[in-house]
Design a protein around this motif. Structure first.
Motif, short mmCIF file in Angstrom:
data_model
loop_
_atom_site.label_atom_id
_atom_site.label_comp_id
_atom_site.label_asym_id
_atom_site.label_seq_id
_atom_site.Cartn_x
_atom_site.Cartn_y
_atom_site.Cartn_z
N PRO A 115 0.83 -1.21 0.00
CA PRO A 115 0.00 0.00 0.00
C PRO A 115 0.87 1.26 0.00
O PRO A 115 1.90 1.32 0.66
CB PRO A 115 -0.79 -0.11 1.31
CG PRO A 115 -0.81 -1.58 1.61
CD PRO A 115 0.51 -2.11 1.12
N SER A 139 -3.22 -0.75 -3.87
CA SER A 139 -3.87 -0.13 -2.73
C SER A 139 -3.23 1.22 -2.45
O SER A 139 -2.01 1.31 -2.27
CB SER A 139 -3.70 -1.06 -1.52
OG SER A 139 -4.04 -0.38 -0.34
N ARG A 179 -7.27 0.98 -5.82
CA ARG A 179 -8.28 0.88 -4.78
C ARG A 179 -7.96 1.94 -3.74
O ARG A 179 -6.85 1.95 -3.21
CB ARG A 179 -8.19 -0.51 -4.17
CG ARG A 179 -9.52 -1.16 -3.87
CD ARG A 179 -9.32 -2.58 -3.38
NE ARG A 179 -8.25 -2.63 -2.40
CZ ARG A 179 -7.23 -3.50 -2.45
NH1 ARG A 179 -7.14 -4.38 -3.40
NH2 ARG A 179 -6.32 -3.49 -1.51
N ASP A 181 -8.01 2.83 -0.37
CA ASP A 181 -8.25 2.07 0.86
C ASP A 181 -8.25 2.91 2.12
O ASP A 181 -8.69 2.44 3.17
CB ASP A 181 -7.19 0.97 1.01
CG ASP A 181 -7.50 -0.23 0.11
OD1 ASP A 181 -8.67 -0.35 -0.30
OD2 ASP A 181 -6.58 -1.01 -0.17
N HIS A 214 -16.06 5.12 -3.48
CA HIS A 214 -14.87 4.44 -2.96
C HIS A 214 -15.20 3.78 -1.62
O HIS A 214 -16.18 4.16 -0.96
CB HIS A 214 -13.72 5.43 -2.79
CG HIS A 214 -13.29 6.05 -4.08
ND1 HIS A 214 -12.48 5.43 -4.99
CD2 HIS A 214 -13.62 7.25 -4.64
CE1 HIS A 214 -12.31 6.21 -6.05
NE2 HIS A 214 -12.98 7.32 -5.86
N GLU A 215 -14.38 2.82 -1.24
CA GLU A 215 -14.67 2.09 0.00
C GLU A 215 -13.47 2.05 0.95
O GLU A 215 -12.96 0.99 1.28
CB GLU A 215 -15.12 0.66 -0.33
CG GLU A 215 -16.43 0.63 -1.08
CD GLU A 215 -16.75 -0.76 -1.63
OE1 GLU A 215 -15.84 -1.62 -1.71
OE2 GLU A 215 -17.91 -0.98 -1.98
N PRO A 216 -13.01 3.21 1.38
CA PRO A 216 -11.86 3.22 2.28
C PRO A 216 -12.20 2.53 3.60
O PRO A 216 -13.33 2.65 4.07
CB PRO A 216 -11.57 4.71 2.51
CG PRO A 216 -12.85 5.40 2.20
CD PRO A 216 -13.54 4.57 1.15
N SER A 217 -11.23 1.80 4.14
CA SER A 217 -11.49 1.03 5.35
C SER A 217 -10.68 1.52 6.55
O SER A 217 -10.83 1.02 7.65
CB SER A 217 -11.16 -0.44 5.09
OG SER A 217 -9.79 -0.56 4.72
#
Ligand SMILES: *Cc1c(COP(=O)(O)O)cnc(C)c1O
Length: 465
Positions: A115, A139, A179, A181, A214-217
């Motif tokens: 990442p 990532s 992605r 993240d 987007h799907e940041p975690s």
């Protein structure tokens, strides 16, 4: 550290075998240091992941111990990255935050699945073009420059929220093989309230990018987690009282030729006053690590909502990249006394077989008292006639031939005197002080690094690379 310093023969052996100075490590305390932080999150329902900042200590022993404990590592250059990968750290447990990322570094990180924290738009464009050529998604996290004001200082790291949102709108990630993240920030300073405020802004950015699909975690709050070198708040305050008085001309100077350590005397209309600012790490501070993080998480990011609650509500993990505070208790520097003498104007000085870059941070001085280990029993200067056997104060000087090349800017008191061949230990130097500014000027080799394990002390592999 105490056990080693209580064994003069062991100190003498280390210096004999590895030269002076020698950096001695024991990564035992890392487990508790990191656990404190993870526990603090758990108590507030927040999943915290620690990525130890490698720049604070270059040894591979640190990498191995971090991996063994299951924590992650923050890297800042291609060599740091490749060494960590070679050591078997899974790519997902690494984060690349390097302040400057040459194309080759970006490509290597993304190709290996590490990442990457993107700092600016130029970097983000370069990353998009690299990832579009890769067979797997990469990532990335966006480094947010929190808006200055409300206590937050301006920063050169990251981009503002608006800038990132405009970038995402103009350069969609679809097709770029990326992605999104997480959101990252890295602040200077240790004020818990500042961190809470920055977390609030990062959460806002998360909400905005989620609206865009987007799907940041996670949110990564960077480093700068405080630690305290000195337990005794009183000793710390007394030092400043005396030092500040001396800078104002009251009492004997504690420092080399009156160095103010960032402070100076200024003549005002009502007499002398202090100007400037303390150019020093807060060697005593509270709260630190776990207690500090709890305070950050308990702070409000919106009326009625703590940072912890805002993270929980959004199912966001909290990443952090502490360096110094993870290395608390993990190492010390031993050095050998080479000579005792006086300057031409009569100031006592003690020469060490080391140079200033081998125990140096980016601030004015290292404010932990060195410890004398009397290993010089057979050296000259231990006879009863030697006047250096009496209690005295002296300044520690090193090997670089620069007039102001001191190991420490403070005068050090030797209650039982000091002899050639004695060992002087600089305690708790594993975080930055050994490595961040070390140099090999005069062709003097860098200090050896040894790591203690159950089998004794062994040279760290970094010295052979
Ligand atoms: C320097 C740095 C760290 C480590 O900071 P500490 O003060 O040692 O905790 C972490 N992350 C980034 C991005 C950094 O620049």
């Amino acid at each position: 550290m105490r056990r080693l310093l209580g064994d003069p023969a062991a100190c003498a052996d280390l210096l004999r075998e590895h030269g002076s100075p020698v950096n001695v490590h024991d990564f035992g305390p890392l487990r508790g240091n990191a656990a404190e932080v993870v526990e603090a999150g758990r108590r507030q329902g927040v999943a915290v992941r620690v990525f130890v900042a490698r720049k604070a200590n270059k040894t591979l022993g640190l990498v191995d111990e971090t991996r063994r404990l299951g924590h992650g590592i923050d890297v800042g250059s291609e060599r740091e990255l490749l060494q960590v990968l070679d050591r078997g750290v899974p790519p997902a447990d690494i984060v690349l935050t390097a302040a400057v990322k040459p194309g080759r570094l970006l490509r290597t990180a993304m190709a290996r699945g590490v990442p990457v924290v993107l700092d600016n738009l130029d970097e983000a464009l370069a990353a998009q073009s690299i990832s579009s050529q890769l067979p797997h998604p990469s990532s990335v996290a966006l480094r947010l420059a929190p808006e200055a004001g409300r206590g937050l200082a301006p920063t050169r790291f990251g981009e503002g929220m608006r800038t990132w949102l405009d970038f995402l709108d103009a350069h969609p990630f679809e097709g770029a093989g990326q992605r999104l993240d997480g959101v990252h920030f890295h602040l200077h300073g240790y004020e818990p309230g500042d961190r809470t405020a920055a977390l609030g802004q990062a959460i806002e950015l998360v909400d905005q990018v989620r609206l865009r699909g987007h799907e940041p975690s996670f949110i990564d709050m960077g480093g700068g987690m405080p630690m305290s070198y000195i337990d005794d708040a009183g000793a710390w305050e007394t030092f400043w009282d005396r030092h500040e008085a001396a800078v104002l001309g009251d009492g004997e100077a504690l420092t080399w030729r009156g160095d103010g350590l960032g402070l100076r005397r200024e003549e005002g209309r009502d007499g002398a006053r202090l100007a400037g600012a303390r150019d020093l790490y807060p060697y005593h501070q509270e709260p630190v690590r776990g207690a500090w993080l709890e305070q950050v998480l308990a702070g409000e990011v919106a009326p009625g909502s703590t940072a912890a609650r805002a993270l929980r509500d959004r199912d966001l993990a909290l990443h952090c990249e502490p360096g110094r505070s993870m290395l608390d208790g993990c190492g010390l520097t031993l050095s050998r006394v080479a000579f005792r003498k006086h300057t031409s104007d009569g100031i006592p000085i003690v020469g060490l077989e080391m140079n200033r870059t081998q125990c140096r941070s980016t601030s004015a001085d290292f404010l932990v008292d060195p410890i004398l280990v009397r290993t010089g029993a057979h050296g000259h200067g231990r006879g009863t006639g030697d006047h250096w056997n009496a209690p005295r104060g002296a300044f520690l000087v090193g090997a670089y031939c620069i007039e102001a090349e001191l190991i420490l800017r403070r005068r050090i008191v030797f209650p039982q005197g000091v002899a050639v061949g004695d060992c002087i230990a600089l305690p708790n130097t594993a975080g930055y002080l050994m490595h961040i500014l070390e140099s090999a000027s005069h062709q003097i080799p860098l200090a050896a690094n040894v790591v203690r394990s159950q089998d004794g002390f062994a040279r760290d592999d970094i010295d052979g690379l």
